[in-house]
Design a protein around this motif. Sequence first.
Motif, short mmCIF file in Angstrom:
data_model
loop_
_atom_site.label_atom_id
_atom_site.label_comp_id
_atom_site.label_asym_id
_atom_site.label_seq_id
_atom_site.Cartn_x
_atom_site.Cartn_y
_atom_site.Cartn_z
N LYS A 1 3.54 -3.39 13.25
CA LYS A 1 4.52 -3.00 12.40
C LYS A 1 4.40 -3.65 10.99
N ALA A 2 4.29 -4.79 10.93
CA ALA A 2 4.09 -5.68 9.70
C ALA A 2 2.79 -4.94 8.98
N MET A 3 1.95 -4.66 9.46
CA MET A 3 0.68 -4.02 8.76
C MET A 3 1.10 -2.74 8.30
N GLU A 4 1.94 -1.93 9.17
CA GLU A 4 1.97 -0.61 8.85
C GLU A 4 3.00 -0.61 7.56
N GLU A 5 4.05 -1.50 7.40
CA GLU A 5 4.79 -1.78 6.34
C GLU A 5 4.01 -2.15 5.07
N LEU A 6 3.27 -3.22 5.25
CA LEU A 6 2.13 -3.66 4.27
C LEU A 6 1.44 -2.34 3.78
N SER A 7 1.01 -1.51 4.62
CA SER A 7 -0.03 -0.33 3.99
C SER A 7 0.77 0.48 3.19
N LEU A 8 2.20 0.68 3.63
CA LEU A 8 2.84 1.55 2.64
C LEU A 8 3.12 0.87 1.35
N ILE A 9 3.38 -0.33 1.20
CA ILE A 9 3.68 -1.03 -0.13
C ILE A 9 2.28 -1.00 -0.99
N LEU A 10 1.25 -1.15 -0.22
CA LEU A 10 -0.17 -1.17 -0.84
C LEU A 10 -0.24 0.57 -1.32
N LEU A 11 0.00 1.44 -0.78
CA LEU A 11 -0.05 2.63 -1.04
C LEU A 11 0.63 3.02 -1.98
N HIS A 12 2.05 2.39 -2.28
CA HIS A 12 2.73 2.73 -3.44
C HIS A 12 2.28 2.05 -4.81
N ILE A 13 1.53 0.95 -4.45
CA ILE A 13 0.98 0.06 -5.73
C ILE A 13 -0.36 1.09 -6.18
N PHE A 14 -1.08 1.55 -5.24
CA PHE A 14 -2.35 2.48 -5.83
C PHE A 14 -1.83 3.70 -6.40
N ALA A 15 -0.63 4.30 -5.99
CA ALA A 15 -0.05 5.53 -6.37
C ALA A 15 0.34 5.33 -8.02
N VAL A 16 1.22 4.05 -8.33
CA VAL A 16 1.47 3.75 -9.65
C VAL A 16 0.27 3.45 -10.41
N ALA A 17 -0.84 2.64 -9.83
CA ALA A 17 -1.89 2.26 -10.64
C ALA A 17 -2.72 3.80 -10.99
N LEU A 18 -2.56 4.69 -10.19
CA LEU A 18 -3.19 6.11 -10.59
C LEU A 18 -2.48 6.75 -11.36
N GLY A 19 -1.19 6.45 -11.74
CA GLY A 19 -0.51 7.13 -12.55
C GLY A 19 0.19 8.28 -11.79
N LEU A 20 0.35 8.17 -10.48
CA LEU A 20 1.10 9.06 -9.67
C LEU A 20 2.25 8.55 -9.34
N GLU A 21 3.25 9.48 -9.05
CA GLU A 21 4.65 9.08 -8.43
C GLU A 21 4.53 8.04 -7.42
N GLU A 22 5.35 6.99 -7.49
CA GLU A 22 5.17 5.89 -6.65
C GLU A 22 5.09 6.31 -5.09
N HIS A 23 5.74 7.40 -4.48
CA HIS A 23 5.65 7.65 -3.23
C HIS A 23 4.95 9.00 -2.93
N TRP A 24 3.64 9.06 -3.92
CA TRP A 24 2.67 10.19 -3.64
C TRP A 24 2.15 10.21 -2.08
N PHE A 25 1.76 9.03 -1.82
CA PHE A 25 1.24 8.92 -0.42
C PHE A 25 2.18 9.09 0.78
N ASP A 26 3.30 8.98 0.61
CA ASP A 26 4.20 8.93 1.77
C ASP A 26 3.94 10.07 2.69
N ALA A 27 4.08 11.36 2.04
CA ALA A 27 4.08 12.47 3.02
C ALA A 27 2.55 12.31 3.74
#
Length: 161
Positions: free
Chosen positions: A17-43
Amino acid sequence: MPSRPPQFRETVEAYYKAMEELSLILLHIFAVALGLEEHWFDAKMQHHMSALRLLNYFPVAKSTRGIRASAHTDYGAMTILKSRGPGLQVKKDLGGVQWVDVPDLPDAFIINIGDMMQRWTNGACSVLFSIDRLTDLLSLSHTPRGRPMGFYVTSSDCGTG
């Protein structure tokens, strides 16, 4: 899942569960770094197929050298590894000249970009080839070495859009 030692199941499930939560945080960081909306990877991760892999490398003799996991890329979006000793190496491509040691940093995670992330970002995030080698360091002799519990972040959405 084993019932022994006591609390094994609960501990592993909490770590997952902790790694699942960390992975979502990292995906938000990736999205912002790529110039995408923060929650682009959520879906893409809504119905993920991530896996927690528990590895235990058995003790080896002092003079043993070799490869525990040959050159490969990770297939998912990313892999989260707990840093636990020397041996992990990376390089940009298989034609590259030299493998580079991944530093062993206490209380740190190693994040490998996977093939899926490379595809999703059209190469903006590119993969590294990794290899896990045995070394003849005294610290590895006659002691088990747990390569990190790998959390492989994979989506059921294999598309690019």
